[in-house]
Design a protein around this motif. Structure first.
Motif, PDB file in Angstrom:
ATOM      1  N   VAL A 223       0.840  -1.195   0.000  1.00  0.00           N
ATOM      2  CA  VAL A 223       0.000   0.000   0.000  1.00  0.00           C
ATOM      3  C   VAL A 223       0.878   1.250   0.000  1.00  0.00           C
ATOM      4  CG1 VAL A 223      -1.842  -1.200   1.238  1.00  0.00           C
ATOM      5  CG2 VAL A 223      -0.094   0.052   2.524  1.00  0.00           C
ATOM      6  N   PRO A 224       0.353   2.374  -0.504  1.00  0.00           N
ATOM      7  CA  PRO A 224       1.095   3.641  -0.414  1.00  0.00           C
ATOM      8  C   PRO A 224       1.044   4.187   1.009  1.00  0.00           C
ATOM      9  CG  PRO A 224      -0.570   3.673  -2.177  1.00  0.00           C
ATOM     10  CD  PRO A 224      -0.873   2.514  -1.298  1.00  0.00           C
ATOM     11  N   ARG A 238       2.561   7.634   7.355  1.00  0.00           N
ATOM     12  CA  ARG A 238       1.115   7.792   7.515  1.00  0.00           C
ATOM     13  C   ARG A 238       0.378   6.920   6.506  1.00  0.00           C
ATOM     14  NH1 ARG A 238      -1.167  13.743   7.984  1.00  0.00           N
ATOM     15  NH2 ARG A 238      -0.345  13.911   5.860  1.00  0.00           N
ATOM     16  N   LEU A 239      -0.416   5.976   7.013  1.00  0.00           N
ATOM     17  CA  LEU A 239      -1.315   5.203   6.159  1.00  0.00           C
ATOM     18  C   LEU A 239      -2.593   5.984   5.881  1.00  0.00           C
ATOM     19  CD1 LEU A 239      -1.183   1.556   7.548  1.00  0.00           C
ATOM     20  CD2 LEU A 239      -0.421   2.352   5.308  1.00  0.00           C
ATOM     21  N   HIS A 240      -2.936   6.830   6.805  1.00  0.00           N
ATOM     22  CA  HIS A 240      -4.140   7.655   6.791  1.00  0.00           C
ATOM     23  C   HIS A 240      -3.740   8.952   7.498  1.00  0.00           C
ATOM     24  CE1 HIS A 240      -8.070   9.103   8.267  1.00  0.00           C
ATOM     25  NE2 HIS A 240      -8.611   8.432   7.267  1.00  0.00           N
ATOM     26  N   PRO A 241      -4.359  10.077   7.170  1.00  0.00           N
ATOM     27  CA  PRO A 241      -3.976  11.319   7.859  1.00  0.00           C
ATOM     28  C   PRO A 241      -4.014  11.227   9.376  1.00  0.00           C
ATOM     29  CG  PRO A 241      -5.372  11.818   5.983  1.00  0.00           C
ATOM     30  CD  PRO A 241      -5.363  10.326   6.110  1.00  0.00           C
ATOM     31  N   ASP A 242      -4.822  10.311   9.916  1.00  0.00           N
ATOM     32  CA  ASP A 242      -4.935  10.187  11.369  1.00  0.00           C
ATOM     33  C   ASP A 242      -4.228   8.959  11.934  1.00  0.00           C
ATOM     34  OD1 ASP A 242      -6.536  12.471  11.340  1.00  0.00           O
ATOM     35  OD2 ASP A 242      -8.373  11.301  11.060  1.00  0.00           O
ATOM     36  N   VAL A 243      -3.520   8.212  11.100  1.00  0.00           N
ATOM     37  CA  VAL A 243      -2.847   6.985  11.562  1.00  0.00           C
ATOM     38  C   VAL A 243      -1.381   7.033  11.159  1.00  0.00           C
ATOM     39  CG1 VAL A 243      -2.726   4.480  11.409  1.00  0.00           C
ATOM     40  CG2 VAL A 243      -4.949   5.614  11.475  1.00  0.00           C
ATOM     41  N   LEU A 271       5.994   2.819  -1.084  1.00  0.00           N
ATOM     42  CA  LEU A 271       5.189   1.601  -1.065  1.00  0.00           C
ATOM     43  C   LEU A 271       5.659   0.735   0.094  1.00  0.00           C
ATOM     44  CD1 LEU A 271       5.011   0.746  -4.868  1.00  0.00           C
ATOM     45  CD2 LEU A 271       3.355   1.995  -3.467  1.00  0.00           C
ATOM     46  N   ALA A 272       4.721   0.295   0.918  1.00  0.00           N
ATOM     47  CA  ALA A 272       5.047  -0.496   2.099  1.00  0.00           C
ATOM     48  C   ALA A 272       4.147  -1.728   2.143  1.00  0.00           C
ATOM     49  CB  ALA A 272       4.872   0.328   3.364  1.00  0.00           C
ATOM     50  N   ARG A 273       4.697  -2.810   2.674  1.00  0.00           N
ATOM     51  CA  ARG A 273       3.891  -4.012   2.858  1.00  0.00           C
ATOM     52  C   ARG A 273       3.316  -4.021   4.272  1.00  0.00           C
ATOM     53  NH1 ARG A 273       3.355  -8.532   0.049  1.00  0.00           N
ATOM     54  NH2 ARG A 273       5.240  -8.186  -1.183  1.00  0.00           N
ATOM     55  N   VAL A 274       2.034  -4.331   4.375  1.00  0.00           N
ATOM     56  CA  VAL A 274       1.379  -4.429   5.674  1.00  0.00           C
ATOM     57  C   VAL A 274       1.805  -5.731   6.332  1.00  0.00           C
ATOM     58  CG1 VAL A 274      -0.816  -4.528   6.894  1.00  0.00           C
ATOM     59  CG2 VAL A 274      -0.580  -3.060   4.892  1.00  0.00           C
ATOM     60  N   VAL A 275       2.468  -5.629   7.472  1.00  0.00           N
ATOM     61  CA  VAL A 275       2.888  -6.815   8.223  1.00  0.00           C
ATOM     62  C   VAL A 275       1.836  -7.181   9.257  1.00  0.00           C
ATOM     63  CG1 VAL A 275       4.669  -7.765   9.735  1.00  0.00           C
ATOM     64  CG2 VAL A 275       5.304  -6.255   7.843  1.00  0.00           C
ATOM     65  N   LYS A 280      -2.306  -2.004  16.374  1.00  0.00           N
ATOM     66  CA  LYS A 280      -0.850  -1.835  16.337  1.00  0.00           C
ATOM     67  C   LYS A 280      -0.365  -2.201  14.938  1.00  0.00           C
ATOM     68  CE  LYS A 280       3.206  -1.003  18.180  1.00  0.00           C
ATOM     69  NZ  LYS A 280       3.609   0.356  18.587  1.00  0.00           N
ATOM     70  N   TRP A 281      -0.379  -1.206  14.042  1.00  0.00           N
ATOM     71  CA  TRP A 281       0.027  -1.454  12.668  1.00  0.00           C
ATOM     72  C   TRP A 281       1.529  -1.682  12.573  1.00  0.00           C
ATOM     73  CZ3 TRP A 281      -3.183  -1.735   8.393  1.00  0.00           C
ATOM     74  CH2 TRP A 281      -4.520  -1.398   8.610  1.00  0.00           C
ATOM     75  N   ARG A 282       1.912  -2.552  11.638  1.00  0.00           N
ATOM     76  CA  ARG A 282       3.325  -2.759  11.332  1.00  0.00           C
ATOM     77  C   ARG A 282       3.494  -2.757   9.821  1.00  0.00           C
ATOM     78  NH1 ARG A 282       5.949  -7.875  13.414  1.00  0.00           N
ATOM     79  NH2 ARG A 282       7.660  -6.925  12.244  1.00  0.00           N
ATOM     80  N   LEU A 283       4.522  -2.033   9.355  1.00  0.00           N
ATOM     81  CA  LEU A 283       4.812  -1.926   7.921  1.00  0.00           C
ATOM     82  C   LEU A 283       6.268  -2.304   7.671  1.00  0.00           C
ATOM     83  CD1 LEU A 283       3.143   1.537   7.148  1.00  0.00           C
ATOM     84  CD2 LEU A 283       2.163  -0.734   6.764  1.00  0.00           C
TER      85      LEU A 283
END
Length: 617
Positions: A223-224, A238-243, A271-275, A280-283
């Protein structure tokens, strides 16, 4: 519409400084100044007043000596004069952190439009931060309305409201900090609360939450993300303006000596892969290749555009350092010239007192000098000795003689002083003219330097991106890859390695790698298929086996049917197994697909890897 309060004298200037430095303000304050030699400001104060409405106060400081009175009462670095403008937020934090109240300036009337827009945006940003858009308003000033976005122009979305009138949506009332063209698009339906006076339409209540927007992302998706900040060993994306998700050096590069500031640029889209997904997001940036299927960035509103563009060029970040001119000693009545914009550090002559005073010695800052030459003091020429009074033909009375001599001496002294002042005035006028010319040249030099910095920053950002990608392509593996004589065993090893690499240790017990079968034609199709690596195929197989592919919309997992008809039966075998198809690539020529059988007991049997148009199981 906000009232324009004019500041025209010393008492009003000092009162404005006291207001700004006090604790009574409940909304931002916009201060616009007039440049020396002009009667009108570069900024369009009428437009500012119309657009900020009652969300901020607006002051116009005219040219004159009272600009010094204002500057002397302000903390160094927080002043504004010389045609510039500044918005002061609520509170006093801007006295310590100057970035909270950025100085905006223009060098000519042609730059006034840009200055006007900057001041409006600053005022709206600060009003939103102060919660003024959310404060209670009477029914006579606000009403709920809906409409359709007509166009995007001047950093605003123009909306045709139901009923025939129009409104505008600024970024602050849609998604603060994101350009409006990345939030709304022509043809979108919007609804919100209309401020009748300013015609602002506040649509923030209809914006989905970050949790709702991000629920379509699943582990394994590429994802971007936007780089928010970078340190030597970590970065915020930032995955989202608030995250915001924190990455460490090991998530970006395999070299423990790498400085992330040499690989990432704030504002860059990567571009990052969602882990792992929330809370608790990890990229990871290390597990991304050019063959990956890339998800489109989130839309912040239903039907809106992606809020990030991976193909956008990296931003050029120009750091602006504000400086404050040294104090200039006031002089006698020569010509009222207020300070110029502080970036140029050019000292000019402040306004004279109203009543004539004894001429002061000119300040070193007033003396003529070449560009780069230090100022020098010039002492006034001594007045010439008075000429003796002519002797009368007849000796007058003693009292009359003394009076005549006194008057004669006074006249002579006044003439000498006048001649001296005229010479000094001519010199000072030449100095003022020279300083103005020098200021124009400084402005040109500053603009040229700013363009060069922007160009160099853009080149630096591109080089960082290229270096990071080169490291991803050429980084040596931490452990030498094993070689298996048994091809099936080698492929199973790649699948298990992908599982161990991408599934966090804490999730591995709840997301195990199940047993699976490899069909007799599968490995042959892997060898024959071009345009995709075997590592990538193993990654997708791991996603299918662990259920990640079902959660990822980018994988487009579905049953393979016997024909193109939507109601046609799925491909099946006599033993009851059903064939499924999953995307390994999208948006590429002959995008590759994985076919597999799902047996009645739930076991997965890998069938073949094929190109898009190959529909055979």
């Amino acid at each position: 519409m906000s009232a324009i309060k004019r500041v025209t004298n010393t008492s009003e200037a000092e009162a404005l400084a006291a207001l700004l430095n006090g604790d009574s303000r409940t909304k931002p304050t916009v201060v616009v100044t007039v440049a020396s030699g002009h009667t009108d400001p570069y900024a369009d104060v009428e437009r500012i007043a119309a657009e900020i409405g009652d969300l901020a106060d607006l002051y116009l400081v005219t040219t004159g000596g009272h600009t010094w009175a204002f500057s002397n009462k302000m903390t160094p670095g927080t002043q504004v004069y010389g045609g510039a403008g500044r918005v002061y937020p609520v509170g006093l934090g801007w006295n310590i952190d100057l970035k909270q109240a950025p100085l905006r300036f223009a060098w000519s009337k042609s730059e006034g439009r840009k200055l006007t827009g900057q001041l409006i945006d600053d005022a709206l940003d600060m009003a939103a931060a102060a919660g003024l858009f959310d404060s209670a308003r009477t029914a006579s000033t606000r009403e709920r309305r809906a409409g359709t976005v007509r166009s995007i122009m001047s950093e605003r979305a123009l909306v045709d409201l139901v009923g025939g009138d129009m409104a505008s949506v600024p970024p602050q009332l849609a998604q603060a900090g994101v350009p409006i063209e990345r939030v709304l698009a022509p043809g979108m339906h919007v609804d919100g609360v209309l401020e009748k006076k300013s015609r602002w339409l506040d649509i923030r209540e209809s914006r989905p939450t970050a949790e709702e927007a991000l629920k379509t992302y699943a582990p394994g998706d590429v994802v971007p993300a936007e780089v928010r900040s970078v340190l030597a060993g970590s970065a915020d994306l930032r995955l989202h303006p608030d995250v915001t998700v924190e990455l460490f050096r090991s998530d970006v590069t395999g070299d423990p000596d790498d400085d992330l500031q040499a690989l990432l640029t704030p504002g860059e889209v990567v571009l990052a892969r969602v882990v792992a997904t929330g809370p608790k997001w990890r990229l990871s940036l290390r597990e991304v290749s050019e063959h990956d299927t890339v998800r489109e960035a989130l839309a912040l509103y239903a039907g809106g555009p992606p809020w990030l563009d991976p193909n956008a060029p990296p931003p050029a970040v120009v750091e602006h350092v504000e400086t404050v001119p040294e104090a200039v000693e006031p002089v006698g009545p020569v010509e009222a010239v207020e300070p110029v914009a502080p970036e140029l550090e050019v000292a000019e002559v402040p306004a004279a007192p109203a009543a004539p005073v004894k001429p002061a010695i000119p300040s070193p800052a007033m003396m003529p000098r070449r560009k780069g030459e230090p100022v020098r003091a010039v002492r006034p020429a001594p007045a010439p000795a008075p000429e003796p009074a002519p002797m009368p033909e007849k000796e007058p009375a003693p009292a009359k003689k003394a009076a005549v001599q006194s008057m004669s001496l006074q006249v002579t002294a006044i003439k000498a002083e006048k001649a001296h002042l005229e010479a000094e005035l001519t010199e000072l006028r030449d100095q003022v003219s020279g300083l103005r010319n020098e200021r124009v040249q400084f402005a040109k030099d500053l603009a040229r330097a700013a363009r060069q910095v922007e160009t160099r920053d853009a080149e630096l950002a591109r080089m960082r991106s290229q270096l990071r990608r080169a490291k991803q392509r050429t980084a040596p593996p931490e452990v030498a890859l094993p070689v298996f004589a048994d091809r099936e065993r080698g492929f199973r090893h790649l699948v298990e390695a992908a599982w161990a690499r991408r599934i966090p240790v804490g999730e591995q017990p709840t997301r195990p790698l199940p047993d699976y079968a490899i069909g007799e034609r599968f490995l042959g199709s892997v060898d024959a298929l071009e345009g995709i690596t075997v590592d990538k195929i193993a990654d997708v197989v791991m996603e299918v086996l662990t259920g990640l592919a079902e959660q990822s919309t980018g994988r487009e997992l579905h049953q393979l049917r016997t024909s193109a008809g939507g109601n046609s039966a799925p491909q099946s075998r006599p033993d009851g197994a059903v064939c499924y198809r999953v995307s390994m690539q999208i948006h590429t020529p002959s995008a590759r697909r994985l076919h597999f059988w799902k047996c009645p007991d739930g076991t997965i049997e890998l069938s073949r890897v094929v190109v898009h148009d190959d529909m055979e199981p």
